[in-house]
Design a protein around this motif. Structure first.
Motif, PDB file in Angstrom:
ATOM      1  N   THR A 123      16.652  42.099 -56.837  1.00 46.26           N
ATOM      2  CA  THR A 123      16.719  43.133 -57.973  1.00 46.26           C
ATOM      3  C   THR A 123      18.063  42.633 -58.738  1.00 46.26           C
ATOM      4  O   THR A 123      19.042  43.021 -58.539  1.00 46.26           O
ATOM      5  N   ILE A 124      17.969  42.124 -59.801  1.00 44.36           N
ATOM      6  CA  ILE A 124      19.333  41.483 -60.499  1.00 44.36           C
ATOM      7  C   ILE A 124      19.956  42.740 -61.356  1.00 44.36           C
ATOM      8  O   ILE A 124      19.152  43.399 -62.205  1.00 44.36           O
ATOM      9  N   VAL A 125      21.009  42.641 -61.071  1.00 43.61           N
ATOM     10  CA  VAL A 125      21.977  43.915 -61.860  1.00 43.61           C
ATOM     11  C   VAL A 125      22.982  43.248 -62.682  1.00 43.61           C
ATOM     12  O   VAL A 125      23.440  43.952 -63.787  1.00 43.61           O
ATOM     13  N   ASP A 126      23.244  41.825 -62.784  1.00 41.88           N
ATOM     14  CA  ASP A 126      24.040  41.158 -63.523  1.00 41.88           C
ATOM     15  C   ASP A 126      23.679  39.883 -64.103  1.00 41.88           C
ATOM     16  O   ASP A 126      23.844  38.819 -63.478  1.00 41.88           O
ATOM     17  N   ALA A 127      22.513  40.117 -65.020  1.00 40.57           N
ATOM     18  CA  ALA A 127      21.854  38.900 -65.368  1.00 40.57           C
ATOM     19  C   ALA A 127      22.695  37.899 -65.834  1.00 40.57           C
ATOM     20  O   ALA A 127      22.313  36.582 -66.140  1.00 40.57           O
ATOM     21  N   GLY A 128      23.907  38.261 -66.528  1.00 38.44           N
ATOM     22  CA  GLY A 128      24.664  37.327 -67.088  1.00 38.44           C
ATOM     23  C   GLY A 128      25.504  36.190 -65.934  1.00 38.44           C
ATOM     24  O   GLY A 128      26.230  35.217 -66.609  1.00 38.44           O
ATOM     25  N   ASN A 129      25.506  36.610 -64.887  1.00 39.89           N
ATOM     26  CA  ASN A 129      26.276  35.798 -64.013  1.00 39.89           C
ATOM     27  C   ASN A 129      25.465  34.252 -63.817  1.00 39.89           C
ATOM     28  O   ASN A 129      24.519  34.080 -63.576  1.00 39.89           O
ATOM     29  N   ARG A 162      16.149  45.512 -51.278  1.00 41.13           N
ATOM     30  CA  ARG A 162      16.008  46.731 -50.472  1.00 41.13           C
ATOM     31  C   ARG A 162      15.383  46.598 -49.230  1.00 41.13           C
ATOM     32  O   ARG A 162      14.405  45.779 -49.084  1.00 41.13           O
ATOM     33  N   TYR A 163      16.034  46.920 -48.079  1.00 44.04           N
ATOM     34  CA  TYR A 163      15.427  46.954 -46.980  1.00 44.04           C
ATOM     35  C   TYR A 163      15.759  48.334 -46.113  1.00 44.04           C
ATOM     36  O   TYR A 163      16.870  48.331 -45.432  1.00 44.04           O
ATOM     37  N   GLY A 164      15.152  49.336 -46.302  1.00 39.15           N
ATOM     38  CA  GLY A 164      15.335  50.633 -45.886  1.00 39.15           C
ATOM     39  C   GLY A 164      16.258  51.224 -47.074  1.00 39.15           C
ATOM     40  O   GLY A 164      16.207  52.274 -47.369  1.00 39.15           O
ATOM     41  N   ILE A 165      17.602  50.613 -46.992  1.00 40.94           N
ATOM     42  CA  ILE A 165      18.471  50.935 -48.071  1.00 40.94           C
ATOM     43  C   ILE A 165      18.817  49.652 -49.036  1.00 40.94           C
ATOM     44  O   ILE A 165      17.992  48.763 -48.866  1.00 40.94           O
ATOM     45  N   ASP A 166      19.081  49.997 -50.176  1.00 44.10           N
ATOM     46  CA  ASP A 166      19.812  48.969 -51.179  1.00 44.10           C
ATOM     47  C   ASP A 166      21.051  48.363 -50.887  1.00 44.10           C
ATOM     48  O   ASP A 166      21.889  49.156 -50.506  1.00 44.10           O
ATOM     49  N   PHE A 167      21.234  47.135 -50.532  1.00 41.71           N
ATOM     50  CA  PHE A 167      22.371  46.487 -50.297  1.00 41.71           C
ATOM     51  C   PHE A 167      22.490  45.060 -51.251  1.00 41.71           C
ATOM     52  O   PHE A 167      21.654  44.801 -51.781  1.00 41.71           O
TER      53      PHE A 167
ATOM     54  N   MET B   1      11.300  44.290 -51.861  1.00 40.80           N
ATOM     55  CA  MET B   1      10.485  44.809 -50.591  1.00 40.80           C
ATOM     56  C   MET B   1      10.209  43.387 -49.778  1.00 40.80           C
ATOM     57  O   MET B   1       9.909  42.380 -50.257  1.00 40.80           O
ATOM     58  N   LEU B   2      10.306  43.548 -48.566  1.00 38.20           N
ATOM     59  CA  LEU B   2      10.089  42.547 -47.543  1.00 38.20           C
ATOM     60  C   LEU B   2       8.739  41.940 -47.368  1.00 38.20           C
ATOM     61  O   LEU B   2       7.859  42.738 -47.537  1.00 38.20           O
ATOM     62  N   ALA B   3       8.342  40.600 -47.720  1.00 36.22           N
ATOM     63  CA  ALA B   3       7.235  40.156 -47.858  1.00 36.22           C
ATOM     64  C   ALA B   3       6.885  39.925 -46.296  1.00 36.22           C
ATOM     65  O   ALA B   3       7.389  39.525 -45.284  1.00 36.22           O
ATOM     66  N   THR B   4       5.312  40.100 -46.250  1.00 33.25           N
ATOM     67  CA  THR B   4       5.009  39.578 -44.882  1.00 33.25           C
ATOM     68  C   THR B   4       4.871  38.011 -45.046  1.00 33.25           C
ATOM     69  O   THR B   4       4.044  37.549 -45.964  1.00 33.25           O
ATOM     70  N   ARG B   5       5.221  37.445 -43.959  1.00 36.07           N
ATOM     71  CA  ARG B   5       5.259  35.952 -43.869  1.00 36.07           C
ATOM     72  C   ARG B   5       3.893  35.335 -43.501  1.00 36.07           C
ATOM     73  O   ARG B   5       3.302  35.985 -42.360  1.00 36.07           O
ATOM     74  N   VAL B   6       3.422  34.513 -44.100  1.00 30.06           N
ATOM     75  CA  VAL B   6       2.129  33.655 -43.727  1.00 30.06           C
ATOM     76  C   VAL B   6       2.832  32.147 -43.189  1.00 30.06           C
ATOM     77  O   VAL B   6       3.227  31.485 -44.034  1.00 30.06           O
TER      78      VAL B   6
END
Lengths: 203, 271
Positions: A123-129, A162-167, B1-6
């Motif tokens: 999820t891009i937050v700084d598109a200018g980079n 995002r994986y549980g949290i946003d990092f 979102m984490l994708a399911t791998r094929v």
């Protein structure tokens, strides 16, 4: 051709990173001693494994990397290489990092499979980079990690995931760039990012 | 979102792909390097080589193939089959694999997993487990085993080694838990009952392993159509799916499978 060095400090296979940069249009030089940093046009800090071992192995390079980063040499940290750039890690205790970027490396909260392994979206937050020029929002990249960077300065975040949290999955400040994922294993998107880095070096 | 791998899996014997020679678009479908590049372009999320060479002496041929394949891939690359020692693991990784799958050697010497994980990192050490159902009338007849109800009756899952030729007598669900605790970063769960039948995965077994093991689970054995793959994910709770025949014989492309999964709400990487 720019002189791009990849630091080999005994933390994983560097060949795939080298191939990735090669495909992006530049040769690389793998260095195993700090003298190799001299005159480099850009530095790549890859790495997999434990933070503690990595920072110990990296000790001889520390001053050279920090000096180069300070003087404006483009630096790209990949995966563990991203984590090493931060102030400190809590992995297996409390270990100081290179402190080029401000923040702490933290474990993912429980509740999901750890490590996170697989393709996840940006999820891009700084598109200018410049590192993500031509990379669409929502692109998939390949991650393998159990820890993430809790940054102190939000404006240094280029993309989140995002994986549980946003990092933060891409961070950057001026000439410093780092990805929590493996661009060299991320198909076309990853190659585009590596190419962007090479273009930044050539500018 | 984490994708399911094929993940397509190629059986490689003495440097040649022995399954999946049904592609007419390829110049030489027996060439692992060409097939690997084909799958990468097709949207595979990862690639697995399983070395099925009869003799360990052909190792140099495998290493050469691993090296040449790694040169053309920009996705993760796992290699398994006949890996016996730290030396073998180092060689495979050095030649460009990102992960190694350990099967028999890990059962015979579980601390190999820990040693390897400490040396190379958990991210590249995968425990590959072959199982076969053992049906019992009553769970009391299988003390200490994880016994579950299946449509065919109660059973537990025995671990097999040496390419499925030898039963070990240990509970596979518990072995998967131990392998993860020792440092394996992922589990590949294959079934001798379901492999090759193309009738679906052993989702009861997969679900139990996924529930108990904290690391990602790669489901293997049994895909005959995209619905089977969907069930391995939705019922079996697998984080990734591995398949061989369904792709090799061109029955379905990886892209078709992913589109099917996407229409059923499974996050996949479609590019």
């Amino acid at each position: 051709m720019p002189d791009i060095v990849v630091i080999d400090y005994g933390m994983g296979n560097l060949r795939s990173v080298q191939r990735g940069i090669d495909a992006a249009g530049s040769p690389t030089r793998i260095i195993t001693e700090k003298d190799g940093l001299r005159g480099a046009d850009a530095i790549i800090l890859p790495g997999v494994g434990a933070f503690r071992d990595a920072i110990a192995n990296l000790a001889p390079f520390k001053q050279g990397i920090c000096d180069a980063a300070e003087s404006g040499v483009p630096l790209l940290g990949i995966c563990l290489g991203l984590q090493l750039l931060f102030t400190r890690s809590t992995e297996g205790g409390s270990y100081p990092g290179l402190d080029i970027l401000s923040g702490t490396i933290q474990p993912f909260p429980k509740g999901r499979k750890i490590p996170q392994i697989g393709w996840n979206t940006l999820t891009i937050v700084d598109a200018g980079n410049l590192l993500i020029r031509g990379v669409p929002d929502g692109s998939y990249v390949y991650f393998v990690h159990s820890y993430y960077a809790q940054v102190e300065r939000e404006k240094e975040v280029v993309a989140m995931t995002r994986y549980g949290i946003d990092f933060p999955s891409i961070v950057s400040r001026r000439n410093i760039f780092a990805t929590q994922f493996h661009p060299e294993k991320s198909g076309k998107t990853g190659l585009r990012i590596l190419k962007n880095f090479v273009d930044i070096v050539k500018r | 979102m984490l994708a399911t791998r094929v993940i397509p899996c190629l059986d490689v014997k003495d440097g040649r792909v022995v399954k999946g020679v049904g592609f007419q678009r390829l110049r030489d479908a027996g060439d692992p390097v060409e097939l690997a590049a084909y799958y990468d372009a097709e949207g595979a999320d990862e690639l697995v080589f399983l070395d099925v060479s009869a003799s360990h002496e052909r190792r140099d041929i495998l290493l050469d193939v691993v090296k040449r394949t790694a040169e053309v891939l920009f996705i993760p690359f796992m290699v398994g089959g006949g890996i016996r020692s730290i030396h073998d693991i180092r060689e495979i990784l050095y030649h460009g694999a990102d992960k190694v799958a350990i099967n028999t050697a890990a059962v015979e010497e579980p601390f190999l997993i820990r040693e390897a994980a400490e040396m190379f990192g958990s991210q590249c050490i995968v425990a590959s487990i072959d199982v076969k159902r053992v049906y019992v009338e009553d769970e009391r007849l299988a003390p200490g085993k994880v016994v579950l109800d299946t449509p065919s009756g109660k059973c537990w899952w025995d671990v097999y080694i040496y390419g499925g030729r030898e039963a070990v007598g240990i509970d596979a669900v518990q072995w998967a838990e131990m392998a993860a605790a020792l440092g394996a970063g992922e589990i590949v769960a294959s079934s001798l009952d379901f492999d090759g039948a193309q009738q679906g995965y052993d989702t009861i077994y997969l679900r139990e392993v996924s529930k108990r093991v904290a690391v990602p689970l790669i489901a293997s054995s049994g895909a005959g159509n995209p619905q089977h793959i969907l069930e391995a994910i939705t019922v079996g709770k697998a984080d990734a799916v591995l398949a061989a025949s369904i792709f090799h014989y061109g029955t379905y492309t990886i892209h078709q499978v992913k589109e099917y999964l996407a229409t059923h709400g499974v996050p996949v990487r479609l590019e």
